[in-house]
Design a protein around this motif. Structure first.
Motif, PDB file in Angstrom:
ATOM      1  N   TYR A  72       0.810  -1.226   0.000  1.00  0.00           N
ATOM      2  CA  TYR A  72       0.000   0.000   0.000  1.00  0.00           C
ATOM      3  C   TYR A  72       0.844   1.278   0.000  1.00  0.00           C
ATOM      4  CZ  TYR A  72      -3.548  -3.416   1.192  1.00  0.00           C
ATOM      5  OH  TYR A  72      -4.380  -4.504   1.179  1.00  0.00           O
ATOM      6  N   ALA A  73       2.059   1.167  -0.500  1.00  0.00           N
ATOM      7  CA  ALA A  73       2.952   2.330  -0.511  1.00  0.00           C
ATOM      8  C   ALA A  73       2.349   3.490  -1.301  1.00  0.00           C
ATOM      9  CB  ALA A  73       4.305   1.943  -1.092  1.00  0.00           C
ATOM     10  N   PHE A  74       1.592   3.178  -2.334  1.00  0.00           N
ATOM     11  CA  PHE A  74       1.056   4.254  -3.180  1.00  0.00           C
ATOM     12  C   PHE A  74      -0.472   4.347  -3.096  1.00  0.00           C
ATOM     13  CE2 PHE A  74       5.153   2.997  -4.971  1.00  0.00           C
ATOM     14  CZ  PHE A  74       5.815   4.216  -4.878  1.00  0.00           C
ATOM     15  N   GLY A  75      -1.010   3.931  -1.966  1.00  0.00           N
ATOM     16  CA  GLY A  75      -2.462   4.062  -1.781  1.00  0.00           C
ATOM     17  C   GLY A  75      -3.034   2.898  -0.996  1.00  0.00           C
ATOM     18  N   SER A  76      -3.837   3.235   0.037  1.00  0.00           N
ATOM     19  CA  SER A  76      -4.455   2.189   0.850  1.00  0.00           C
ATOM     20  C   SER A  76      -5.817   1.827   0.268  1.00  0.00           C
ATOM     21  CB  SER A  76      -4.629   2.691   2.290  1.00  0.00           C
ATOM     22  OG  SER A  76      -3.367   2.898   2.871  1.00  0.00           O
ATOM     23  N   PRO A  77      -6.321   0.638   0.605  1.00  0.00           N
ATOM     24  CA  PRO A  77      -7.637   0.251   0.089  1.00  0.00           C
ATOM     25  C   PRO A  77      -8.746   1.112   0.689  1.00  0.00           C
ATOM     26  CG  PRO A  77      -6.869  -1.322   1.720  1.00  0.00           C
ATOM     27  CD  PRO A  77      -5.736  -0.384   1.479  1.00  0.00           C
ATOM     28  N   LYS A  78      -9.845   1.277  -0.028  1.00  0.00           N
ATOM     29  CA  LYS A  78     -10.985   2.063   0.454  1.00  0.00           C
ATOM     30  C   LYS A  78     -11.622   1.314   1.624  1.00  0.00           C
ATOM     31  CE  LYS A  78     -15.038   4.385  -1.561  1.00  0.00           C
ATOM     32  NZ  LYS A  78     -16.159   3.792  -0.868  1.00  0.00           N
ATOM     33  N   VAL A  79     -11.878   2.032   2.718  1.00  0.00           N
ATOM     34  CA  VAL A  79     -12.408   1.342   3.900  1.00  0.00           C
ATOM     35  C   VAL A  79     -13.837   1.758   4.252  1.00  0.00           C
ATOM     36  CG1 VAL A  79     -10.107   1.058   4.913  1.00  0.00           C
ATOM     37  CG2 VAL A  79     -11.481   3.046   5.558  1.00  0.00           C
ATOM     38  N   SER A  80     -14.296   2.886   3.707  1.00  0.00           N
ATOM     39  CA  SER A  80     -15.601   3.386   4.164  1.00  0.00           C
ATOM     40  C   SER A  80     -16.636   3.448   3.048  1.00  0.00           C
ATOM     41  CB  SER A  80     -15.428   4.790   4.753  1.00  0.00           C
ATOM     42  OG  SER A  80     -15.410   5.759   3.727  1.00  0.00           O
ATOM     43  N   HIS A  81     -17.867   3.684   3.459  1.00  0.00           N
ATOM     44  CA  HIS A  81     -18.966   3.929   2.529  1.00  0.00           C
ATOM     45  C   HIS A  81     -19.393   5.369   2.754  1.00  0.00           C
ATOM     46  CE1 HIS A  81     -19.272  -0.320   1.449  1.00  0.00           C
ATOM     47  NE2 HIS A  81     -18.932  -0.533   2.706  1.00  0.00           N
ATOM     48  N   SER A  82     -18.869   6.267   1.953  1.00  0.00           N
ATOM     49  CA  SER A  82     -19.108   7.711   2.113  1.00  0.00           C
ATOM     50  C   SER A  82     -18.802   8.149   3.548  1.00  0.00           C
ATOM     51  CB  SER A  82     -20.546   8.076   1.740  1.00  0.00           C
ATOM     52  OG  SER A  82     -20.812   7.678   0.420  1.00  0.00           O
ATOM     53  N   GLY A  83     -17.702   7.606   4.074  1.00  0.00           N
ATOM     54  CA  GLY A  83     -17.250   7.989   5.410  1.00  0.00           C
ATOM     55  C   GLY A  83     -17.771   7.110   6.527  1.00  0.00           C
ATOM     56  N   TYR A  84     -18.774   6.289   6.240  1.00  0.00           N
ATOM     57  CA  TYR A  84     -19.300   5.388   7.272  1.00  0.00           C
ATOM     58  C   TYR A  84     -18.439   4.120   7.308  1.00  0.00           C
ATOM     59  CZ  TYR A  84     -21.986   1.760   9.528  1.00  0.00           C
ATOM     60  OH  TYR A  84     -22.336   0.719  10.349  1.00  0.00           O
ATOM     61  N   LEU A  85     -17.958   3.767   8.487  1.00  0.00           N
ATOM     62  CA  LEU A  85     -17.100   2.590   8.638  1.00  0.00           C
ATOM     63  C   LEU A  85     -17.956   1.422   9.132  1.00  0.00           C
ATOM     64  CD1 LEU A  85     -14.046   1.812   8.417  1.00  0.00           C
ATOM     65  CD2 LEU A  85     -13.958   2.087  10.892  1.00  0.00           C
ATOM     66  N   MET A  86     -18.178   0.482   8.253  1.00  0.00           N
ATOM     67  CA  MET A  86     -19.106  -0.599   8.573  1.00  0.00           C
ATOM     68  C   MET A  86     -18.514  -1.638   9.527  1.00  0.00           C
ATOM     69  SD  MET A  86     -21.154  -3.198   6.061  1.00  0.00           S
ATOM     70  CE  MET A  86     -21.866  -1.915   5.056  1.00  0.00           C
ATOM     71  N   GLN A  87     -19.325  -2.002  10.517  1.00  0.00           N
ATOM     72  CA  GLN A  87     -18.969  -3.082  11.442  1.00  0.00           C
ATOM     73  C   GLN A  87     -20.161  -4.012  11.495  1.00  0.00           C
ATOM     74  OE1 GLN A  87     -16.019  -3.300  12.770  1.00  0.00           O
ATOM     75  NE2 GLN A  87     -15.176  -1.219  12.737  1.00  0.00           N
ATOM     76  N   TYR A 116     -21.099  -3.729  18.236  1.00  0.00           N
ATOM     77  CA  TYR A 116     -20.070  -4.729  17.930  1.00  0.00           C
ATOM     78  C   TYR A 116     -18.977  -4.768  18.994  1.00  0.00           C
ATOM     79  CZ  TYR A 116     -16.929  -0.979  16.336  1.00  0.00           C
ATOM     80  OH  TYR A 116     -16.132   0.140  16.274  1.00  0.00           O
ATOM     81  N   ASP A 117     -19.059  -3.857  19.986  1.00  0.00           N
ATOM     82  CA  ASP A 117     -17.982  -3.795  20.972  1.00  0.00           C
ATOM     83  C   ASP A 117     -18.494  -3.448  22.371  1.00  0.00           C
ATOM     84  OD1 ASP A 117     -18.719  -1.236  20.389  1.00  0.00           O
ATOM     85  OD2 ASP A 117     -16.712  -0.522  19.869  1.00  0.00           O
ATOM     86  N   LYS A 118     -19.494  -4.203  22.787  1.00  0.00           N
ATOM     87  CA  LYS A 118     -20.038  -4.070  24.150  1.00  0.00           C
ATOM     88  C   LYS A 118     -20.690  -2.715  24.415  1.00  0.00           C
ATOM     89  CE  LYS A 118     -16.628  -7.253  26.193  1.00  0.00           C
ATOM     90  NZ  LYS A 118     -15.688  -7.468  25.079  1.00  0.00           N
ATOM     91  N   GLY A 119     -21.154  -2.077  23.387  1.00  0.00           N
ATOM     92  CA  GLY A 119     -21.888  -0.828  23.573  1.00  0.00           C
ATOM     93  C   GLY A 119     -21.105   0.437  23.323  1.00  0.00           C
ATOM     94  N   ALA A 120     -19.819   0.322  23.068  1.00  0.00           N
ATOM     95  CA  ALA A 120     -19.022   1.531  22.834  1.00  0.00           C
ATOM     96  C   ALA A 120     -19.424   2.200  21.511  1.00  0.00           C
ATOM     97  CB  ALA A 120     -17.541   1.199  22.825  1.00  0.00           C
ATOM     98  N   TYR A 163     -22.231  -0.837  -0.681  1.00  0.00           N
ATOM     99  CA  TYR A 163     -22.636  -0.911   0.729  1.00  0.00           C
ATOM    100  C   TYR A 163     -23.276  -2.261   1.042  1.00  0.00           C
ATOM    101  CZ  TYR A 163     -25.327   0.092   4.965  1.00  0.00           C
ATOM    102  OH  TYR A 163     -25.869   0.038   6.221  1.00  0.00           O
ATOM    103  N   TYR A 164     -24.238  -2.652   0.229  1.00  0.00           N
ATOM    104  CA  TYR A 164     -24.953  -3.907   0.514  1.00  0.00           C
ATOM    105  C   TYR A 164     -24.090  -5.133   0.248  1.00  0.00           C
ATOM    106  CZ  TYR A 164     -29.211  -1.574   1.776  1.00  0.00           C
ATOM    107  OH  TYR A 164     -30.137  -0.803   2.458  1.00  0.00           O
ATOM    108  N   LYS A 165     -23.141  -4.968  -0.639  1.00  0.00           N
ATOM    109  CA  LYS A 165     -22.233  -6.084  -0.911  1.00  0.00           C
ATOM    110  C   LYS A 165     -21.446  -6.411   0.369  1.00  0.00           C
ATOM    111  CE  LYS A 165     -18.635  -7.565  -4.110  1.00  0.00           C
ATOM    112  NZ  LYS A 165     -17.660  -7.112  -5.105  1.00  0.00           N
ATOM    113  N   GLU A 166     -20.962  -5.366   1.049  1.00  0.00           N
ATOM    114  CA  GLU A 166     -20.216  -5.617   2.283  1.00  0.00           C
ATOM    115  C   GLU A 166     -21.160  -6.007   3.423  1.00  0.00           C
ATOM    116  OE1 GLU A 166     -17.556  -2.514   3.669  1.00  0.00           O
ATOM    117  OE2 GLU A 166     -17.169  -3.608   5.536  1.00  0.00           O
ATOM    118  N   ARG A 167     -22.289  -5.340   3.514  1.00  0.00           N
ATOM    119  CA  ARG A 167     -23.228  -5.601   4.626  1.00  0.00           C
ATOM    120  C   ARG A 167     -23.726  -7.040   4.610  1.00  0.00           C
ATOM    121  NH1 ARG A 167     -28.370  -6.105   6.166  1.00  0.00           N
ATOM    122  NH2 ARG A 167     -29.169  -4.850   7.907  1.00  0.00           N
ATOM    123  N   ASN A 168     -24.069  -7.513   3.423  1.00  0.00           N
ATOM    124  CA  ASN A 168     -24.661  -8.851   3.342  1.00  0.00           C
ATOM    125  C   ASN A 168     -23.633  -9.941   3.062  1.00  0.00           C
ATOM    126  OD1 ASN A 168     -27.126  -7.583   3.794  1.00  0.00           O
ATOM    127  ND2 ASN A 168     -27.489  -7.273   1.607  1.00  0.00           N
ATOM    128  N   GLY A 169     -22.380  -9.534   3.093  1.00  0.00           N
ATOM    129  CA  GLY A 169     -21.293 -10.515   2.964  1.00  0.00           C
ATOM    130  C   GLY A 169     -21.255 -11.152   1.601  1.00  0.00           C
TER     131      GLY A 169
END
Lengths: 174, 339
Positions: free
Chosen positions: B176-191, B285-289, B333-339
């Protein structure tokens, strides 16, 4: 050509020298250090419980091991994977442990009832005057609802209600 | 003579390129599951522009509000510019920067970070600031954020800060020296995980409950910036409340008072969790945090109604080009949400 090599070597040396400017541990922790204040306090930042000395900033593994099984515990990770906070609950106190890398330190101690005293012999239920008498006038902050003694990043906070201590907390503020 | 100068210049160029390459290698990549939040801020630029609502704030904002749901249910185009422990001055400068790209109808700010009045931690600063493009906003954000141990030059040349990682490089640093993978959906980080909240006891004692002058200053600045641009500023507190991130009554009183004095809308979702339908045994996903995706969808649907009905944010699903862009985002979004 020699000059070019010399120039290259100079750059590499600068890089090497700069790379020694901070220790490894500091790098891993992002250089995060506690707030330091000029305020000194005569109070101690530990309590004795079940014959175990529990001190702010101490190695938590040894403390938790010496105290035996807690009534309950709860761990929560920090955002961004930067450490974990665990609360251990015992009969008369709670201990908050901060884990970062392989280091676990006592970050906060909360006294829950009058079964535990501070080394200055103050406990939940003591009067405000008794706090000042025992701990002195070297507090860093006093309001109607609290008295706080500070030394560097360590703090001892007495929460008050109607002139009586309702809570005692040892807190690290970094 | 000319040849010597050319050779020297070429050597300097090679050295600079070498150092630039070393820099790309040693800077943190935020590509693993634990630290991927560090990539959030930089992802905005790919979607900058055309949003009706912008969200700024700490982890509670990027784990609580789902732009894909706002679009799907209400036709509201939005973006979440959150980052871990994003402090109020960072939120301000991120907003200032975003307003160079667009002018939304509303800005939503999560108030939890107001408990902090001073710079806190370099790793968190890095996760917010390194992802910003160079601008006067970034410069001001760095100056407002640096802890005593940090220096501005290390933000300009991160190699000065991270050079010692040269001996700790992993395969990810090269990948990832020249770019990291996209992690969010318009800034929302899915858990999508579920780890129920079972402890509802009061959070730990804080040293001080008074919101600092510095925090108020930047909230005032954010309010003024929104006013100047005709933007509605909405304050929110996410419904999460745990021992680690406890919203004390003292904070609530001060924020409520501020909102009232300045005629701002403020929504504390903690007491509304039941009405929203959040189930702490399934929606975290983390005890209420933080909320997981199931909890965040419920909260977003609830808040979307407020944005739509109370603030009159328009349904833009009839806009063909916008719809086309959101169709792609929804699919992802739904691709990641529904696995």
């Amino acid at each position: 050509m020699k000059r070019i090599f010399a120039l290259l070597l100079c750059f590499l040396m600068i890089f090497a020298v700069v790379s020694c400017s901070k220790d490894e541990n500091e790098e891993e922790n992002g250089g995060d250090k506690g707030i330091t204040t000029s305020q000194k306090s005569s109070v101690s930042f530990y309590v004795n419980y079940k014959s175990v000395k529990i001190e702010l900033g101490a190695d938590a593994k040894a403390v938790i091991s010496a105290l035996g099984t807690a009534k309950s515990s709860l761990s929560m990770g920090n955002c961004g994977g930067l450490g974990t906070l665990t609360k251990y609950v015992y009969d008369s106190l709670e201990i908050y442990v901060l884990a970062s890398g392989s280091t676990e330190t006592v970050d906060q101690i909360t006294l829950l009832d009058d079964a535990v005293q501070t080394p200055e012999k103050v406990s939940v239920g003591s009067a405000k005057d008794a706090v000042i008498s025992a701990c002195g006038n070297g507090y860093s902050k006093m309001t109607d609802t609290s008295i706080t003694y500070t030394s560097g990043s360590k703090n001892l906070k007495f929460t008050l209600r109607d002139g009586t201590v309702t809570g005692i907390d040892y807190l690290t503020v970094s | 003579m000319k040849k010597r100068i050319l050779i020297t210049l070429a050597a300097i160029l090679v050295i600079c390129l070498l150092l630039a390459f070393l820099q790309t290698l040693v800077i943190p990549k935020y590509a693993d599951d634990k630290t991927k939040e560090g990539s959030l801020v930089s992802e905005y630029y790919a979607e900058a522009g055309g949003h009706d609502v912008l969200f700024v704030g700490d982890c509670e904002i990027y784990e609580s509000f789902v732009p894909a749901v706002l679009w799907e249910k209400y036709g509201i185009s939005s973006y979440v510019r959150g980052s871990p422990q994003q402090l109020v001055w960072q939120s301000y400068y991120l907003l200032e920067e975003m307003l160079e790209y667009e002018t939304p109808n509303a800005v939503v700010f999560n108030v939890f970070s107001l408990k902090y009045g001073e710079p806190q931690s370099e790793p968190y600063n890095r996760m917010t600031l390194d992802g910003m493009r160079w601008s006067s906003s970034k410069i001001d954000a760095i100056n407002a954020s640096m802890t005593d141990e940090e220096s501005f030059i290390e933000y300009v040349f991160p190699i000065l800060r991270f050079h010692s990682r040269i001996t700790q490089l992993t395969s990810q640093d090269f990948k990832y020296a020249f770019g990291s993978p996209k992690v969010s959906h318009s800034g929302y980080l899915m858990q999508t995980g579920v780890d129920p909240q079972t402890d509802f006891s009061k959070g730990r004692t804080e040293l001080d409950y008074e919101i600092s002058d510095n925090a108020w200053k930047y909230l005032d600045m954010m309010r003024a910036l929104c006013e100047e641009n005709g933007i509605e500023l909405i304050l929110v507190k996410a419904p999460t409340n745990t021992m680690k991130y406890w919203w004390h009554d003292e904070y609530e009183e001060q924020i409520s008072e501020y909102a009232e004095e300045n005629r701002l809308s403020y929504y504390n979702f903690i007491p509304l969790a039941g009405e929203i339908g959040i189930d702490w045994s399934t929606d975290t996903y983390d005890k209420g945090a933080h909320l997981n995706v199931y909890g965040a969808e419920k909260l977003t649907e609830y808040f979307g109604r407020i944005l739509s009905e109370d603030f009159g944010i328009e349904d833009r699903r009839t806009d063909a080009s916008l719809s086309e862009a959101w169709d792609v985002r929804l699919e992802s979004y739904y691709k990641e949400r529904n696995g």
